[in-house]
Motif scaffolding. Structure first.
Motif, PDB file in Angstrom:
ATOM      1  N   THR A   1      73.616  12.297  17.410  1.00  0.00           N
ATOM      2  CA  THR A   1      72.156  12.377  17.595  1.00  0.00           C
ATOM      3  C   THR A   1      71.569  13.545  16.817  1.00  0.00           C
ATOM      4  O   THR A   1      70.552  13.421  16.130  1.00  0.00           O
ATOM      5  CB  THR A   1      71.805  12.510  19.083  1.00  0.00           C
ATOM      6  N   LEU A   2      72.241  14.713  16.926  1.00  0.00           N
ATOM      7  CA  LEU A   2      71.758  15.890  16.204  1.00  0.00           C
ATOM      8  C   LEU A   2      71.816  15.693  14.697  1.00  0.00           C
ATOM      9  O   LEU A   2      70.910  16.091  13.971  1.00  0.00           O
ATOM     10  CB  LEU A   2      72.576  17.122  16.596  1.00  0.00           C
ATOM     11  N   MET A   3      72.873  15.058  14.221  1.00  0.00           N
ATOM     12  CA  MET A   3      72.982  14.795  12.785  1.00  0.00           C
ATOM     13  C   MET A   3      71.875  13.859  12.321  1.00  0.00           C
ATOM     14  O   MET A   3      71.280  14.043  11.269  1.00  0.00           O
ATOM     15  CB  MET A   3      74.354  14.194  12.459  1.00  0.00           C
ATOM     16  N   GLY A   4      71.581  12.870  13.125  1.00  0.00           N
ATOM     17  CA  GLY A   4      70.497  11.943  12.788  1.00  0.00           C
ATOM     18  C   GLY A   4      69.154  12.630  12.769  1.00  0.00           C
ATOM     19  O   GLY A   4      68.323  12.410  11.884  1.00  0.00           O
ATOM     20  N   MET A   5      68.926  13.532  13.753  1.00  0.00           N
ATOM     21  CA  MET A   5      67.666  14.281  13.798  1.00  0.00           C
ATOM     22  C   MET A   5      67.555  15.200  12.598  1.00  0.00           C
ATOM     23  O   MET A   5      66.488  15.347  12.009  1.00  0.00           O
ATOM     24  CB  MET A   5      67.581  15.089  15.094  1.00  0.00           C
ATOM     25  N   SER A   6      68.668  15.827  12.183  1.00  0.00           N
ATOM     26  CA  SER A   6      68.641  16.722  11.032  1.00  0.00           C
ATOM     27  C   SER A   6      68.325  15.954   9.759  1.00  0.00           C
ATOM     28  O   SER A   6      67.533  16.394   8.933  1.00  0.00           O
ATOM     29  CB  SER A   6      69.995  17.422  10.879  1.00  0.00           C
ATOM     30  N   ALA A   7      68.934  14.778   9.612  1.00  0.00           N
ATOM     31  CA  ALA A   7      68.662  13.963   8.426  1.00  0.00           C
ATOM     32  C   ALA A   7      67.218  13.528   8.396  1.00  0.00           C
ATOM     33  O   ALA A   7      66.559  13.527   7.352  1.00  0.00           O
ATOM     34  CB  ALA A   7      69.583  12.747   8.418  1.00  0.00           C
ATOM     35  N   SER A   8      66.682  13.184   9.572  1.00  0.00           N
ATOM     36  CA  SER A   8      65.270  12.776   9.645  1.00  0.00           C
ATOM     37  C   SER A   8      64.353  13.935   9.297  1.00  0.00           C
ATOM     38  O   SER A   8      63.342  13.775   8.618  1.00  0.00           O
ATOM     39  CB  SER A   8      64.959  12.251  11.050  1.00  0.00           C
ATOM     40  N   ALA A   9      64.714  15.135   9.772  1.00  0.00           N
ATOM     41  CA  ALA A   9      63.874  16.312   9.505  1.00  0.00           C
ATOM     42  C   ALA A   9      63.868  16.664   8.024  1.00  0.00           C
ATOM     43  O   ALA A   9      62.880  17.171   7.509  1.00  0.00           O
ATOM     44  CB  ALA A   9      64.370  17.501  10.326  1.00  0.00           C
ATOM     45  N   MET A  10      65.009  16.388   7.343  1.00  0.00           N
ATOM     46  CA  MET A  10      65.080  16.718   5.924  1.00  0.00           C
ATOM     47  C   MET A  10      64.293  15.747   5.055  1.00  0.00           C
ATOM     48  O   MET A  10      63.917  16.060   3.947  1.00  0.00           O
ATOM     49  CB  MET A  10      66.552  16.707   5.466  1.00  0.00           C
ATOM     50  N   ALA A  11      64.033  14.528   5.554  1.00  0.00           N
ATOM     51  CA  ALA A  11      63.358  13.507   4.751  1.00  0.00           C
ATOM     52  C   ALA A  11      61.936  13.941   4.425  1.00  0.00           C
ATOM     53  O   ALA A  11      61.193  14.375   5.292  1.00  0.00           O
ATOM     54  CB  ALA A  11      63.346  12.181   5.501  1.00  0.00           C
ATOM     55  N   GLY A  12      61.584  13.806   3.150  1.00  0.00           N
ATOM     56  CA  GLY A  12      60.210  14.087   2.757  1.00  0.00           C
ATOM     57  C   GLY A  12      59.851  15.549   2.685  1.00  0.00           C
ATOM     58  O   GLY A  12      58.680  15.900   2.686  1.00  0.00           O
ATOM     59  N   GLN A  13      60.836  16.453   2.627  1.00  0.00           N
ATOM     60  CA  GLN A  13      60.519  17.879   2.639  1.00  0.00           C
ATOM     61  C   GLN A  13      60.258  18.448   1.248  1.00  0.00           C
ATOM     62  O   GLN A  13      59.706  19.523   1.137  1.00  0.00           O
ATOM     63  CB  GLN A  13      61.636  18.659   3.327  1.00  0.00           C
ATOM     64  N   TRP A  14      60.678  17.753   0.211  1.00  0.00           N
ATOM     65  CA  TRP A  14      60.467  18.238  -1.147  1.00  0.00           C
ATOM     66  C   TRP A  14      59.491  17.345  -1.897  1.00  0.00           C
ATOM     67  O   TRP A  14      59.511  16.125  -1.739  1.00  0.00           O
ATOM     68  CB  TRP A  14      61.778  18.292  -1.920  1.00  0.00           C
ATOM     69  N   GLN A  15      58.649  17.953  -2.707  1.00  0.00           N
ATOM     70  CA  GLN A  15      57.720  17.204  -3.542  1.00  0.00           C
ATOM     71  C   GLN A  15      57.680  17.828  -4.938  1.00  0.00           C
ATOM     72  O   GLN A  15      57.623  19.043  -5.078  1.00  0.00           O
ATOM     73  CB  GLN A  15      56.319  17.220  -2.934  1.00  0.00           C
ATOM     74  N   VAL A  16      57.743  16.969  -5.937  1.00  0.00           N
ATOM     75  CA  VAL A  16      57.620  17.411  -7.325  1.00  0.00           C
ATOM     76  C   VAL A  16      56.278  16.932  -7.846  1.00  0.00           C
ATOM     77  O   VAL A  16      55.885  15.783  -7.619  1.00  0.00           O
ATOM     78  CB  VAL A  16      58.761  16.836  -8.191  1.00  0.00           C
ATOM     79  N   LYS A  17      55.558  17.816  -8.539  1.00  0.00           N
ATOM     80  CA  LYS A  17      54.240  17.477  -9.080  1.00  0.00           C
ATOM     81  C   LYS A  17      54.232  17.759 -10.586  1.00  0.00           C
ATOM     82  O   LYS A  17      54.733  18.788 -11.023  1.00  0.00           O
ATOM     83  CB  LYS A  17      53.150  18.289  -8.378  1.00  0.00           C
TER      84      LYS A  17
END
Length: 196
Positions: A9-25
């Motif tokens: 569960t914690l690993m899944g939450m960590s992966a979810s938290a990491m999603a969408g954290q970086w943006q390149v412009k």
């Protein structure tokens, strides 16, 4: 069994938290100096506007807070005296800028944002009657909006405007005196964004 379930569960939450954290412009900018300096015996000295390629990298702490590092190829400013170009005279600089931003996340496709931070004027070179330019640091402010089309999963387009407080010290050929050249540019940028 419960420990394994909790770990998964914690690993899944960590992966979810990491999603969408970086943006390149990736954007194109107009760097438009707003300042000028009156130098005794010379007149009004100012830097001219310039176009620039300005990519940036942004890290999102959550939906609202992020930090963005603006990068750029070296930007060359022709130097003007009383509104006229001084032949062959220019200064070139790198303007790394770090801003801490608040993104007004909402249910629409538009996400406005504001930011404050620090910027630098890193000397890349000088030509003509400019003998020496010193590096400078100052504050920066930013306001803009990101638009994500309804059918776009990760990409969008953005527009923003930045202000940078930059007044590097300049010395002219044949002189021992330095003066602060008030550049204080507004940077207007239009480009694409992609979030990971």
């Amino acid at each position: 069994m419960l420990k394994k379930l909790a770990l998964i569960t914690l690993m899944g939450m960590s992966a979810s938290a990491m999603a969408g954290q970086w943006q390149v412009k990736v954007g194109g900018s107009v760097v438009d100096p707003t300042g000028s300096t009156n130098v005794d015996g010379l007149g009004k000295v100012e830097a001219d506007y310039q176009y620039a390629f300005t990519p940036s990298v942004e890290y999102f702490f959550n939906d609202n807070f992020s930090t963005e590092l603006l990068l750029a190829a070296p930007i060359k400013h022709d130097i003007k005296l009383d509104g006229e170009d001084i032949p062959g005279t220019s200064i070139k600089q790198l303007p790394p800028t770090l801003t801490f931003k608040y993104n007004f996340a909402n249910s629409s496709q538009f996400t406005p944002y504001v930011g404050v931070g620090a910027t630098a004027f890193l000397v890349w070179g000088e030509k003509g009657v400019v003998d020496k330019v010193k590096n400078d640091v100052g504050y920066a402010a930013q306001i803009g909006v990101n638009f994500q089309p309804a059918d776009a999963k990760n990409w969008g387009v953005f527009f923003d405007a930045r202000y940078a407080d930059l007044d590097p010290k300049v010395r002219l050929v044949g002189s021992t005196d330095e003066f602060k050249l008030k550049i204080d540019p507004m940077v207007y940028t239009l480009g694409y964004s992609y979030k990971f």
